[in-house]
Design an enzyme around this catalytic site. Structure first.
Site, PDB file in Angstrom:
ATOM      1  N   SER A  52      92.606 -16.663  33.542  1.00 26.23           N
ATOM      2  CA  SER A  52      93.378 -15.533  32.994  1.00 26.23           C
ATOM      3  C   SER A  52      93.905 -14.586  34.062  1.00 26.23           C
ATOM      4  O   SER A  52      93.546 -13.403  34.107  1.00 26.23           O
ATOM      5  CB  SER A  52      92.542 -14.802  31.953  1.00 26.23           C
ATOM      6  OG  SER A  52      92.152 -15.722  30.965  1.00 26.23           O
ATOM      7  N   ASP A  96      94.082 -16.667  28.676  1.00 28.63           N
ATOM      8  CA  ASP A  96      93.279 -16.370  27.483  1.00 28.63           C
ATOM      9  C   ASP A  96      94.120 -16.165  26.220  1.00 28.63           C
ATOM     10  O   ASP A  96      93.681 -16.495  25.115  1.00 28.63           O
ATOM     11  CB  ASP A  96      92.322 -15.192  27.716  1.00 28.63           C
ATOM     12  CG  ASP A  96      92.995 -13.983  28.340  1.00 28.63           C
ATOM     13  OD1 ASP A  96      94.211 -14.047  28.609  1.00 28.63           O
ATOM     14  OD2 ASP A  96      92.298 -12.980  28.578  1.00 28.63           O
ATOM     15  N   ARG A 128      82.286 -18.908  32.603  1.00 26.26           N
ATOM     16  CA  ARG A 128      81.571 -19.773  31.657  1.00 26.26           C
ATOM     17  C   ARG A 128      82.000 -21.224  31.816  1.00 26.26           C
ATOM     18  O   ARG A 128      83.177 -21.510  32.071  1.00 26.26           O
ATOM     19  CB  ARG A 128      81.869 -19.345  30.214  1.00 26.26           C
ATOM     20  CG  ARG A 128      81.130 -18.079  29.804  1.00 26.26           C
ATOM     21  CD  ARG A 128      81.303 -17.811  28.330  1.00 26.26           C
ATOM     22  NE  ARG A 128      82.685 -17.963  27.918  1.00 26.26           N
ATOM     23  CZ  ARG A 128      83.072 -18.325  26.694  1.00 26.26           C
ATOM     24  NH1 ARG A 128      82.188 -18.578  25.765  1.00 26.26           N
ATOM     25  NH2 ARG A 128      84.350 -18.408  26.408  1.00 26.26           N
TER      26      ARG A 128
END
Ligand code: ADP
Ligand code: MG
Length: 465
Positions: free
Chosen positions: A144, A200, A83
């Site tokens: 992550s 994350d 994203r």
């Protein structure tokens, strides 16, 4: 007199195969002691090399204080989708626009250059579509995968996980690779500067800390399981940065590797051992393998398979169905089955139909649900033991834990089970709250960037006065 196997009821026999999932409070306390010792090893400069729990200092020293302002780009890479986000922060108000881009399999398994060129392409497309121009925009990167950080914006990849295997990235600084890829794009409208890389768990914590000052722990219960927390610099032997105020740093524990030295073998069941043997990383991430979404469905499946072989379940079912194939029982099924609250077992039957089990009885449904509750409760309790260890270490009167990940979000009992168990395991008098963090990877990364810019501006202010 002990019951002989012939005299045992079906349920007593089943108990023999599942009792390993039921652990006493004393056992969870032993797990906490072990975890605490392992975390101390990880923080110790000379022990870290051999420690399983790496306790990476993140270089995030301050949490958001609500005065952050500005426009930030954020990237979220660490699952199947990638994203790009534009996050506008005006003190407590946060406006987010985002776009998800697919990372094709050929890029996940290609070269690092191809991966970062693809990321840069997506950023450029995003910049064009959102009409951003003529400015420098600071960027927070949620990456992550386990990284050894050398600065807030310098992170070397330790190893790839979760289906990624891009050549030439391990040990490299991912910010440098991204900047190089952006240079190759030669974009003229916007200058992108990576000011922070986080994982994350850190993003999740930052996002929640923006509105809750007591939030100092971040937890991920998704594909994997990981946690981060704020630690005093005096306890971080590994620390090589400065000791200026604030004398603290967020530690990315990477605690999924707890137990890799065998210290959790006393609680691992035959199902845990089998799952591990057939995984792509045998002997690694053993604590995570008892907890997270990538594995829980498979533990349930292995248990059901064993009971079925023993003639205790699905006596008249077809032995050639999906249930007897590795990886075909998803963790979301566990949530669905545990959401059945009456004798009709609507969800359970739907799952059994989906995986091709035929001729099951209501008693079979009952047993399937029972196994799901045992496996998910153990996972929730083990995660609770981890959190309780952190809460006791930090020893603050009130603490909020920010949590993200589909397992926590969607499992019907995880939150409640955790609240009860943590309560039981922490020191008397300490209070805590588990809070779902919204868009940790996006908003969190932007906030880390915002805090970095705020601290940078403060420093420049101090220098010029
Ligand atoms: P990631 O950790 O990669 O960012 P998620 O937080 O979405 O992604 O977690 C994905 C994991 O959550 C998968 O392992 C999946 O099995 C599990 N999962 C997805 N839906 C559910 C559900 N309804 N209940 C429990 N677990 C789920
Ligand atoms: Mg995620």
């Amino acid at each position: 007199m002990p019951t002989t196997p012939e005299k045992m009821t079906k349920y007593e026999k089943i108990e023999q195969f599942v009792k390993g999932f039921k652990l006493s409070s004393l056992t969870y306390k032993r797990v906490m002691h072990l975890l605490n010792d392992e975390m101390n090893n990880g923080l110790h400069e000379s022990m870290n090399y051999h420690a399983d729990i790496k306790m990476f200092p993140t270089f995030v020293r301050a949490l958001p204080d609500g005065t952050e302002k500005g426009k930030f780009l954020a990237l979220d890479l660490g699952g199947t989708n990638f994203r790009v986000l534009i996050v506008r922060i005006d003190q407590r108000d946060v406006d987010i626009q985002s776009q998800t881009y697919l990372i094709p399999q050929r890029i996940m398994l290609g070269t690092g250059i191809q991966l970062f060129d693809h990321i840069a392409d997506c950023i450029c497309r995003f910049i064009r579509d959102h009409d951003l121009k003529d400015e420098t925009i600071p960027l927070g990167f949620t990456f992550s995968f386990p990284c050894r950080q050398e600065g807030l914006a310098k992170a070397r990849l330790s190893k790839w996980t979760k289906g990624f295997r891009c050549e030439g990235v391990v040990n490299e600084d991912i910010c440098f690779l991204l900047h190089e890829a952006m240079k190759r794009k030669n974009t003229t409208t916007v200058d992108v500067e990576v000011v922070a890389v986080v994982n994350d768990a850190v993003g999740t914590l930052m996002s929640a800390a923006h509105t809750d000052r007591n939030c100092e722990i971040g937890l991920i219960l998704g594909t994997g399981c990981n946690a981060c927390y704020m630690e005093s610099l005096k306890n971080v032997g590994l620390w090589e940065g400065d000791y200026e105020e604030p004398a603290q740093v967020l530690i990315n524990t990477e605690w999924g590797a707890f137990g890799d030295n065998g210290c959790l073998d006393f609680i691992r069941t035959e199902y845990d051992r089998e799952l591990d043997t057939y995984s792509i990383n045998p002997g690694k991430q053993l604590y995570e393998k008892m907890i997270s979404g990538m594995y829980m469905g498979e533990i349930v499946r292995l248990t059901l398979e064993r009971l079925s072989m023993e003639g205790l379940l699905f006596e008249s079912a077809d032995r050639d169905c999906e249930l007897f194939h590795r990886g075909r029982f998803f963790t979301k099924f566990v949530s669905e089955i545990e959401s059945d609250h009456d004798e009709f077992f609507r969800n359970t039957k739907q799952v059994l139909d989906e995986i091709g089990v035929t001729n099951y009885t209501t008693e079979d449904c009952n047993i399937v649900k029972y196994i799901c509750t045992l496996v998910s409760a153990r996972a929730a309790f083990l995660a609770s033991a981890g959190l309780a260890t952190l809460i006791n270490r930090m020893n603050k009167p009130e603490m909020t834990i920010a949590v993200d990940g589909s397992l926590y979000r969607f499992h019907p009992r995880f939150h409640n089970l955790m609240v009860l168990k943590i309560q039981e395991l922490i020191k008397k008098g300490l209070k805590f709250k588990l809070a779902l963090s919204h868009d940790g990877s996006g908003k969190g990364a932007a906030l880390v960037a915002a805090v970095a810019m705020r601290l940078r501006d403060n420093k420049q202010g101090e220098c010029s006065t």
